[in-house]
Design a protein around this motif. Structure first.
Motif, PDB file in Angstrom:
ATOM      1  N   PRO A  53       0.749  -1.339   0.007  1.00 35.94           N
ATOM      2  CA  PRO A  53       0.195   0.076   0.002  1.00 35.94           C
ATOM      3  C   PRO A  53       0.809   1.252   0.219  1.00 35.94           C
ATOM      4  CG  PRO A  53      -0.542  -1.257   1.834  1.00 35.94           C
ATOM      5  CD  PRO A  53       0.454  -1.917   1.286  1.00 35.94           C
ATOM      6  N   GLU A  54       1.987   1.082   0.699  1.00 38.04           N
ATOM      7  CA  GLU A  54       2.860   2.304   0.503  1.00 38.04           C
ATOM      8  C   GLU A  54       3.243   2.616  -0.567  1.00 38.04           C
ATOM      9  OE1 GLU A  54       5.362  -1.197   1.072  1.00 38.04           O
ATOM     10  OE2 GLU A  54       3.644  -0.558   1.764  1.00 38.04           O
ATOM     11  N   ASP A  55       3.378   2.025  -1.795  1.00 39.71           N
ATOM     12  CA  ASP A  55       3.619   2.252  -3.067  1.00 39.71           C
ATOM     13  C   ASP A  55       2.618   3.042  -4.018  1.00 39.71           C
ATOM     14  OD1 ASP A  55       6.563   1.079  -3.095  1.00 39.71           O
ATOM     15  OD2 ASP A  55       5.467  -0.767  -2.741  1.00 39.71           O
ATOM     16  N   GLY A  56       1.392   3.002  -3.477  1.00 44.09           N
ATOM     17  CA  GLY A  56       0.386   3.724  -4.039  1.00 44.09           C
ATOM     18  C   GLY A  56      -0.751   2.624  -4.576  1.00 44.09           C
ATOM     19  N   PRO A  57      -2.011   2.988  -4.659  1.00 48.38           N
ATOM     20  CA  PRO A  57      -3.105   2.101  -5.124  1.00 48.38           C
ATOM     21  C   PRO A  57      -2.884   1.610  -6.345  1.00 48.38           C
ATOM     22  CG  PRO A  57      -3.697   4.494  -5.095  1.00 48.38           C
ATOM     23  CD  PRO A  57      -2.280   4.278  -4.439  1.00 48.38           C
ATOM     24  N   GLU A  58      -2.007   2.340  -7.435  1.00 53.17           N
ATOM     25  CA  GLU A  58      -1.945   1.837  -8.737  1.00 53.17           C
ATOM     26  C   GLU A  58      -1.087   0.555  -8.737  1.00 53.17           C
ATOM     27  OE1 GLU A  58       1.213   4.836  -8.149  1.00 53.17           O
ATOM     28  OE2 GLU A  58      -1.078   4.874  -7.651  1.00 53.17           O
ATOM     29  N   LEU A  59      -0.021   0.388  -7.573  1.00 51.74           N
ATOM     30  CA  LEU A  59       0.893  -0.528  -7.884  1.00 51.74           C
ATOM     31  C   LEU A  59       0.662  -1.604  -6.678  1.00 51.74           C
ATOM     32  CD1 LEU A  59       4.392   1.610  -7.828  1.00 51.74           C
ATOM     33  CD2 LEU A  59       3.069   0.059  -9.695  1.00 51.74           C
ATOM     34  N   ASN A  60      -0.331  -1.319  -5.593  1.00 50.85           N
ATOM     35  CA  ASN A  60      -0.380  -2.160  -4.610  1.00 50.85           C
ATOM     36  C   ASN A  60      -1.045  -3.516  -4.993  1.00 50.85           C
ATOM     37  OD1 ASN A  60      -0.953  -3.273  -1.833  1.00 50.85           O
ATOM     38  ND2 ASN A  60      -2.998  -2.155  -1.452  1.00 50.85           N
ATOM     39  N   GLY A  61      -0.252  -4.684  -4.674  1.00 48.64           N
ATOM     40  CA  GLY A  61      -0.469  -6.106  -4.793  1.00 48.64           C
ATOM     41  C   GLY A  61       0.092  -6.302  -6.158  1.00 48.64           C
ATOM     42  N   ARG A  62       0.544  -5.596  -7.009  1.00 48.17           N
ATOM     43  CA  ARG A  62       1.274  -5.927  -8.186  1.00 48.17           C
ATOM     44  C   ARG A  62       2.627  -6.527  -8.018  1.00 48.17           C
ATOM     45  NH1 ARG A  62      -0.917  -3.292 -13.346  1.00 48.17           N
ATOM     46  NH2 ARG A  62      -2.919  -2.431 -12.673  1.00 48.17           N
ATOM     47  N   ILE A  63       3.262  -7.326  -9.081  1.00 50.43           N
ATOM     48  CA  ILE A  63       4.324  -7.746  -9.083  1.00 50.43           C
ATOM     49  C   ILE A  63       5.574  -6.743  -8.885  1.00 50.43           C
ATOM     50  CG2 ILE A  63       6.138  -9.392 -10.148  1.00 50.43           C
ATOM     51  CD1 ILE A  63       3.982 -10.882  -8.892  1.00 50.43           C
ATOM     52  N   VAL A  64       6.552  -6.897  -8.224  1.00 48.78           N
ATOM     53  CA  VAL A  64       7.493  -5.805  -8.342  1.00 48.78           C
ATOM     54  C   VAL A  64       8.177  -5.803  -9.594  1.00 48.78           C
ATOM     55  CG1 VAL A  64       9.795  -5.078  -7.364  1.00 48.78           C
ATOM     56  CG2 VAL A  64       8.000  -5.914  -5.822  1.00 48.78           C
ATOM     57  N   THR A  65       8.663  -4.540 -10.263  1.00 46.22           N
ATOM     58  CA  THR A  65       9.159  -4.838 -11.641  1.00 46.22           C
ATOM     59  C   THR A  65      10.235  -3.700 -11.598  1.00 46.22           C
ATOM     60  OG1 THR A  65       7.741  -2.848 -12.335  1.00 46.22           O
ATOM     61  CG2 THR A  65       6.844  -5.038 -12.569  1.00 46.22           C
ATOM     62  N   ASP A  66      10.987  -3.884 -12.677  1.00 48.20           N
ATOM     63  CA  ASP A  66      12.035  -3.129 -13.153  1.00 48.20           C
ATOM     64  C   ASP A  66      11.819  -1.654 -13.301  1.00 48.20           C
ATOM     65  OD1 ASP A  66      14.836  -2.560 -13.548  1.00 48.20           O
ATOM     66  OD2 ASP A  66      14.872  -3.649 -15.318  1.00 48.20           O
ATOM     67  N   ARG A  67      11.030  -0.868 -12.713  1.00 46.17           N
ATOM     68  CA  ARG A  67      10.325   0.180 -12.884  1.00 46.17           C
ATOM     69  C   ARG A  67      11.216   1.326 -13.095  1.00 46.17           C
ATOM     70  NH1 ARG A  67       7.005   2.245  -7.720  1.00 46.17           N
ATOM     71  NH2 ARG A  67       8.819   1.794  -6.123  1.00 46.17           N
ATOM     72  N   HIS A  68      12.424   1.398 -12.489  1.00 45.94           N
ATOM     73  CA  HIS A  68      13.585   2.504 -12.676  1.00 45.94           C
ATOM     74  C   HIS A  68      14.676   2.096 -13.923  1.00 45.94           C
ATOM     75  CE1 HIS A  68      12.304   3.960  -8.737  1.00 45.94           C
ATOM     76  NE2 HIS A  68      12.562   2.716  -8.216  1.00 45.94           N
ATOM     77  N   ASN A  69      14.248   1.127 -14.806  1.00 42.34           N
ATOM     78  CA  ASN A  69      15.143   1.067 -15.957  1.00 42.34           C
ATOM     79  C   ASN A  69      14.986   2.277 -16.833  1.00 42.34           C
ATOM     80  OD1 ASN A  69      15.960  -0.081 -18.382  1.00 42.34           O
ATOM     81  ND2 ASN A  69      16.124  -2.064 -17.375  1.00 42.34           N
ATOM     82  N   PRO A  70      16.018   2.540 -17.622  1.00 44.40           N
ATOM     83  CA  PRO A  70      16.000   3.785 -18.382  1.00 44.40           C
ATOM     84  C   PRO A  70      15.455   3.381 -19.592  1.00 44.40           C
ATOM     85  CG  PRO A  70      18.194   2.897 -18.227  1.00 44.40           C
ATOM     86  CD  PRO A  70      17.487   2.177 -16.983  1.00 44.40           C
ATOM     87  N   ASP A  71      15.151   2.303 -19.956  1.00 40.74           N
ATOM     88  CA  ASP A  71      14.366   1.817 -21.155  1.00 40.74           C
ATOM     89  C   ASP A  71      12.919   1.599 -20.811  1.00 40.74           C
ATOM     90  OD1 ASP A  71      13.279   0.739 -23.428  1.00 40.74           O
ATOM     91  OD2 ASP A  71      14.999  -0.727 -23.806  1.00 40.74           O
ATOM     92  N   PRO A  72      11.924   2.490 -21.275  1.00 46.40           N
ATOM     93  CA  PRO A  72      10.535   2.234 -20.709  1.00 46.40           C
ATOM     94  C   PRO A  72      10.068   0.737 -21.206  1.00 46.40           C
ATOM     95  CG  PRO A  72      10.996   4.373 -21.803  1.00 46.40           C
ATOM     96  CD  PRO A  72      12.529   3.325 -22.048  1.00 46.40           C
ATOM     97  N   ALA A  73      10.591   0.263 -22.221  1.00 42.71           N
ATOM     98  CA  ALA A  73      10.184  -1.023 -22.641  1.00 42.71           C
ATOM     99  C   ALA A  73      10.591  -2.052 -21.947  1.00 42.71           C
ATOM    100  CB  ALA A  73      10.588  -1.353 -24.204  1.00 42.71           C
ATOM    101  N   LEU A  74      11.485  -1.963 -20.673  1.00 45.31           N
ATOM    102  CA  LEU A  74      11.915  -2.921 -19.760  1.00 45.31           C
ATOM    103  C   LEU A  74      11.354  -2.709 -18.510  1.00 45.31           C
ATOM    104  CD1 LEU A  74      15.645  -3.361 -20.893  1.00 45.31           C
ATOM    105  CD2 LEU A  74      13.681  -4.840 -21.523  1.00 45.31           C
TER     106      LEU A  74
END
Length: 158
Positions: A53-74
C-alpha cells in the motif's frame, strides 16, 4: 587467463562464486552460476515480491518490476528472474572475478564490478565507474534453500 581457469586447483577456486547469496539488506537472494566461460547472477528470491500500500493504489498488490530501468520497454519486467550480474571472469592471479557488470535495479544504472570471496560463505562485490577506486562495496552471505518467507506470505499473529 583462460589457461589459468583450466589449471588444476584453479577450477575449484573459480567456481567458489557459484551458489545462492543473500544481499546485505537481506531482502533478495542472487544465484550466481557459470554461463560459458563467465559467471552471471540472477534474482531468485525477494522479500517483497509484490508492491504494498505504501507504493500507491496503482501498484498495491502487483508484482515488483524493474520500474527504474532507463528503457521504458523494460520497466514492466519482473525483478524476480532478472539478471543483475554478468561478464565476470575468474582471474587466478588476483583471486577475484573481474571485468563484470552489475545492474542496480534501485536506480536503473549499470556499473563495472569485481567480486572477491574471502571465505566460503562471504562474497564482496565492488561496483564502480571507471576504476575500482571510484566505487562502493557490499557484502553478501551464502545461503541455502529453503528461502525465507516472503513478506506477502507472513501473517501477523496479533
Amino acid at each position: 587467463m583462460a589457461a589459468a581457469q583450466a589449471a588444476p586447483g584453479n577450477e575449484a577456486a573459480a567456481t567458489a562464486i557459484e551458489g545462492d547469496w543473500l544481499v546485505a539488506s537481506r531482502d533478495a537472494i542472487i544465484r550466481i552460476q557459470a554461463q560459458g566461460d563467465s559467471f552471471i547472477g540472477t534474482i531468485v528470491w525477494q522479500l517483497h515480491d509484490t508492491y504494498g500500500p505504501e507504493d500507491g493504489p496503482e501498484l498495491n498488490g502487483r508484482i515488483v518490476t524493474d520500474r527504474h530501468n532507463p528503457d521504458p520497454a523494460l520497466r514492466s519486467r519482473p525483478l524476480t528472474g532478472l539478471r543483475l550480474l554478468w561478464g565476470l571472469h575468474y582471474d587466478a592471479a588476483a583471486k577475484a572475478w573481474v571485468d563484470g557488470f552489475v545492474y542496480n535495479s534501485d536506480n536503473g544504472k549499470q556499473y563495472h564490478c569485481e567480486v572477491h570471496v574471502p571465505s566460503p560463505d562471504t562474497l564482496v562485490l565492488r561496483g564502480y565507474i571507471g576504476i575500482p577506486l571510484l566505487g562502493g562495496s557490499t557484502t553478501w552471505t551464502r545461503t541455502h534453500e529453503p528461502f525465507p518467507a516472503r513478506s506477502s506470505s507472513v501473517r501477523s499473529t496479533n
